[in-house]
Design a protein around this motif. Structure first.
Motif, PDB file in Angstrom:
ATOM      1  N   ARG A  57       0.891  -1.065  -0.089  1.00 27.00           N
ATOM      2  CA  ARG A  57      -0.303  -0.498  -0.481  1.00 27.00           C
ATOM      3  C   ARG A  57       1.222   1.276   0.178  1.00 27.00           C
ATOM      4  O   ARG A  57       0.268   2.052  -0.337  1.00 27.00           O
ATOM      5  N   MET A  58       2.093   1.099   0.710  1.00 28.85           N
ATOM      6  CA  MET A  58       2.651   2.724   0.742  1.00 28.85           C
ATOM      7  C   MET A  58       3.661   2.460  -0.352  1.00 28.85           C
ATOM      8  O   MET A  58       3.686   3.206  -0.822  1.00 28.85           O
ATOM      9  N   GLN A  60       2.648   1.958  -3.556  1.00 27.27           N
ATOM     10  CA  GLN A  60       1.878   2.431  -4.660  1.00 27.27           C
ATOM     11  C   GLN A  60       1.876   3.746  -4.332  1.00 27.27           C
ATOM     12  O   GLN A  60       0.996   4.679  -5.327  1.00 27.27           O
ATOM     13  N   GLU A  61       1.354   3.965  -2.998  1.00 28.47           N
ATOM     14  CA  GLU A  61       1.172   5.410  -2.508  1.00 28.47           C
ATOM     15  C   GLU A  61       2.695   6.213  -3.101  1.00 28.47           C
ATOM     16  O   GLU A  61       1.999   7.409  -4.009  1.00 28.47           O
ATOM     17  N   THR A  64       2.575   6.831  -6.990  1.00 29.13           N
ATOM     18  CA  THR A  64       1.503   7.674  -7.152  1.00 29.13           C
ATOM     19  C   THR A  64       2.251   9.294  -7.339  1.00 29.13           C
ATOM     20  O   THR A  64       1.653  10.000  -8.079  1.00 29.13           O
ATOM     21  N   ALA A  65       3.320   9.168  -6.161  1.00 30.95           N
ATOM     22  CA  ALA A  65       3.468  10.523  -5.589  1.00 30.95           C
ATOM     23  C   ALA A  65       5.045  11.316  -6.682  1.00 30.95           C
ATOM     24  O   ALA A  65       5.878  12.053  -5.959  1.00 30.95           O
ATOM     25  N   TRP A 125       9.683  11.660   1.388  1.00 28.37           N
ATOM     26  CA  TRP A 125       8.720  11.341   1.488  1.00 28.37           C
ATOM     27  C   TRP A 125       8.631   9.916   2.499  1.00 28.37           C
ATOM     28  O   TRP A 125       7.513  10.497   2.949  1.00 28.37           O
ATOM     29  N   ASN A 129       6.035   9.956   5.668  1.00 31.40           N
ATOM     30  CA  ASN A 129       4.474   9.269   4.997  1.00 31.40           C
ATOM     31  C   ASN A 129       4.759   7.849   5.884  1.00 31.40           C
ATOM     32  O   ASN A 129       3.456   7.583   5.880  1.00 31.40           O
ATOM     33  N   ARG A 132       2.182   6.588   8.293  1.00 27.98           N
ATOM     34  CA  ARG A 132       0.673   6.180   8.202  1.00 27.98           C
ATOM     35  C   ARG A 132       0.653   4.888   8.012  1.00 27.98           C
ATOM     36  O   ARG A 132      -0.731   4.064   7.793  1.00 27.98           O
ATOM     37  N   ASP A 161       1.615  15.790   8.125  1.00 26.94           N
ATOM     38  CA  ASP A 161       2.011  14.210   7.351  1.00 26.94           C
ATOM     39  C   ASP A 161       3.391  13.627   9.137  1.00 26.94           C
ATOM     40  O   ASP A 161       2.833  14.271  10.245  1.00 26.94           O
TER      41      ASP A 161
END
Length: 182
Positions: A57-58, A60-61, A64-65, A125, A129, A132, A161
């Motif tokens: 999940r991390m 993938q995000e 995206t960033a 990053w 992040n 989370r 953040d």
């Protein structure tokens, strides 16, 4: 047939039949099918299934960033960790934990390419992040080493953040009602 022989015959018969009469039906437990503890992540490395799900999940995000996460190491066997530790002790390799004390052995640690130490966009990053997703940096001298510790990793405050910096949230566009008089 003589009486003592008859008695011994009865004793023998009771001894042979007694276990059958007293035996209860044995309950057989069937093992529940468990998911494999270690699973492969997109890079081919393996992590514990919970850590792998959170990492995916991390990652993938991060993609995206615009900050793809490249893994250099995940789960290590006891033998691999022992080899790395012995090389470190001889001065032939980078810092390594003693076998059995590394979260790499448990599949909960991941080493990532972060660029030039703490000045890279990838590291920035991650620092902002990773919490989370339950990851935190645990070895001060290794900015590439991140561990999955969801119970001890606190989530960031709303609008911030993981480092406490305000998030750059774009303001929501104004909604114009269609039925409002002009």
């Amino acid at each position: 047939m003589s009486s003592p022989l008859l008695r011994w015959g009865l004793v023998l018969l009771v001894c042979l039949l007694a276990p059958v009469g007293f035996a209860k039906e044995a309950k057989v437990r069937r093992a529940k099918a468990k998911a494999p503890r270690l699973v492969r992540i997109h890079s081919g490395h393996r992590l514990h299934r919970d850590a792998a799900a959170a990492f995916e999940r991390m990652a993938q995000e991060a993609r995206t960033a615009g900050q793809p996460l490249l893994v250099t190491s995940g789960w290590r066997s006891y033998q691999q960790q022992r080899y790395l530790w012995r090389r470190y002790r001889k001065g032939l390799g980078p810092k390594a934990a003693r076998p059995g004390r590394s979260n790499h052995n448990r599949g909960l640690a991941v080493d990532l390419v972060v660029g030039s130490e703490e000045a890279s966009p990838t590291y920035d990053w991650l620092a902002g992040n990773a919490c989370r997703f339950g990851f935190q940096r645990t070895v001060k001298s290794e900015p590439w080493h991140w561990e999955y510790r969801p119970r001890s990793t606190s989530a960031p405050e709303d609008g911030q953040d993981c480092l406490g910096r305000p998030l750059d949230l774009e303001p929501a566009p104004a909604v114009v009602r269609q039925d409002a008089p002009a």
